[in-house]
Scaffold this active site. Structure first.
Site, mmCIF file in Angstrom:
data_model
loop_
_atom_site.group_PDB
_atom_site.id
_atom_site.type_symbol
_atom_site.label_atom_id
_atom_site.label_comp_id
_atom_site.label_asym_id
_atom_site.label_seq_id
_atom_site.Cartn_x
_atom_site.Cartn_y
_atom_site.Cartn_z
ATOM 1 N N ALA A 148 0.541 -1.039 -0.066
ATOM 2 C CA ALA A 148 0.139 -0.075 -0.073
ATOM 3 C C ALA A 148 0.811 1.007 0.178
ATOM 4 C CB ALA A 148 -0.938 -0.057 0.973
ATOM 5 N N VAL B 295 5.627 -9.766 2.430
ATOM 6 C CA VAL B 295 3.953 -10.499 2.629
ATOM 7 C C VAL B 295 5.153 -12.031 1.953
ATOM 8 C CG1 VAL B 295 2.810 -9.167 1.788
ATOM 9 C CG2 VAL B 295 4.285 -10.246 0.041
ATOM 10 N N TYR C 69 5.439 -13.882 -14.397
ATOM 11 C CA TYR C 69 4.156 -13.263 -13.369
ATOM 12 C C TYR C 69 2.891 -13.328 -13.926
ATOM 13 C CZ TYR C 69 1.755 -8.945 -13.158
ATOM 14 O OH TYR C 69 0.905 -7.557 -12.880
ATOM 15 N N ALA D 225 2.396 -15.905 -14.239
ATOM 16 C CA ALA D 225 1.714 -18.263 -13.689
ATOM 17 C C ALA D 225 1.598 -17.374 -12.462
ATOM 18 C CB ALA D 225 3.097 -19.156 -13.713
ATOM 19 N N LYS E 227 -0.638 -14.676 -11.511
ATOM 20 C CA LYS E 227 -1.364 -14.316 -11.293
ATOM 21 C C LYS E 227 -2.446 -14.951 -11.760
ATOM 22 C CE LYS E 227 -0.534 -9.834 -10.443
ATOM 23 N NZ LYS E 227 -0.316 -9.793 -9.218
#
Length: 251
Positions: A13, A63, A156, A158, A160
């Site tokens: 964010a 993350v 990318y 794969a 998504k």
């Protein structure tokens, strides 16, 4: 959209779509947890929300680190006692644009770690909390590259496609728990990822716009509107779906 006092956690964010989404939630009166690897960026976004009379807190989170994801959720629950909305937005692109046979292993591992494993970690921990609460809404930021072929972009694409699949699978699992899980699939949108793609050749912008019926790139604010709608009660009978925001590119 009634989002007032909803506790919203947003990863990635500190910039781009995540920052626009955080500010829009703040505008609607939500309590926003601005999470990003870059704490300075997260604090800047949180500061903007607070300067406009909103409620926001910045938390540094990688993350790809499960313990940091657990800490993000734990800190939020400790402070606010609940999580109403989880927006899994953190994502990166590969450093190189190469065909599959030449795709670098470094790009593969980095992109999958953030875009796929990171979303899994955040979904898993947030869903445990939402299950305890008996409700919740989750929005995963996928991509048009998760719905259709995207050349020279294997990791990318794969990752998504995986986000879309995880969205649908988890939505099926948790619908009876009063937890809704949907995804947005942006097309080419002004962001750091698009800037990286445009830098590969001088005429790339013109080339890409030929594939967009609206003949322009999307704006982060436009994607944020879709995310907030999916998180709100305006879409309360909707789960397991992908909202495609691409100016008609998929047509």
């Amino acid at each position: 959209m009634n989002l007032r006092t909803k506790v919203v956690v947003i990863t990635g964010a500190g910039s781009g779509i995540g920052a626009s989404t955080a500010k829009l939630f703040g505008h609607h009166g939500a309590i926003v947890i601005v999470s990003d690897m870059n704490l300075d960026s997260a604090q800047e976004v949180a500061g903007e929300i607070k300067n406009l009379g909103g409620n926001a807190t910045a938390i540094k989170t990688d993350v790809t680190n499960f313990e940091e994801v657990e800490a993000l959720i734990a800190m939020t629950v400790k402070e606010h006692h609940q999580i109403d909305v989880m927006v899994n937005n953190a994502g990166i692109g590969g450093a190189h644009q190469k065909k599959t046979a030449e795709h670098t292993h470094d790009d593969w591992h980095k992109v999958i770690a953030v875009n796929q494993t990171g979303v899994f970690y955040c979904m898993q921990v947030a869903l445990r909390q939402m299950t305890k609460q008996g409700y919740g809404a989750m929005v995963n930021v996928a991509s048009l590259a998760g719905l259709k072929a995207s050349g020279n972009n294997l990791s990318y694409s794969a990752s998504k496609f995986a986000v879309v699949g995880m969205t649908k699978s988890a939505a099926l699992e948790y619908a009876h728990k009063n937890i809704r899980i949907n995804a947005v699939c942006p097309g080419y949108t002004h962001s750091a990822l698009l800037d990286q793609l445009l830098s590969t050749r001088e005429d790339m912008g013109d080339i890409l716009k030929r594939y967009i019926p609206m003949r322009r790139f999307g704006e982060a604010d436009e994607i944020a509107e879709g995310i907030c709608w999916l998180a709100s009660d305006n879409s309360k009978f909707m789960t397991g779906q992908t909202l495609t925001l691409d100016g008609g590119t998929s047509l």
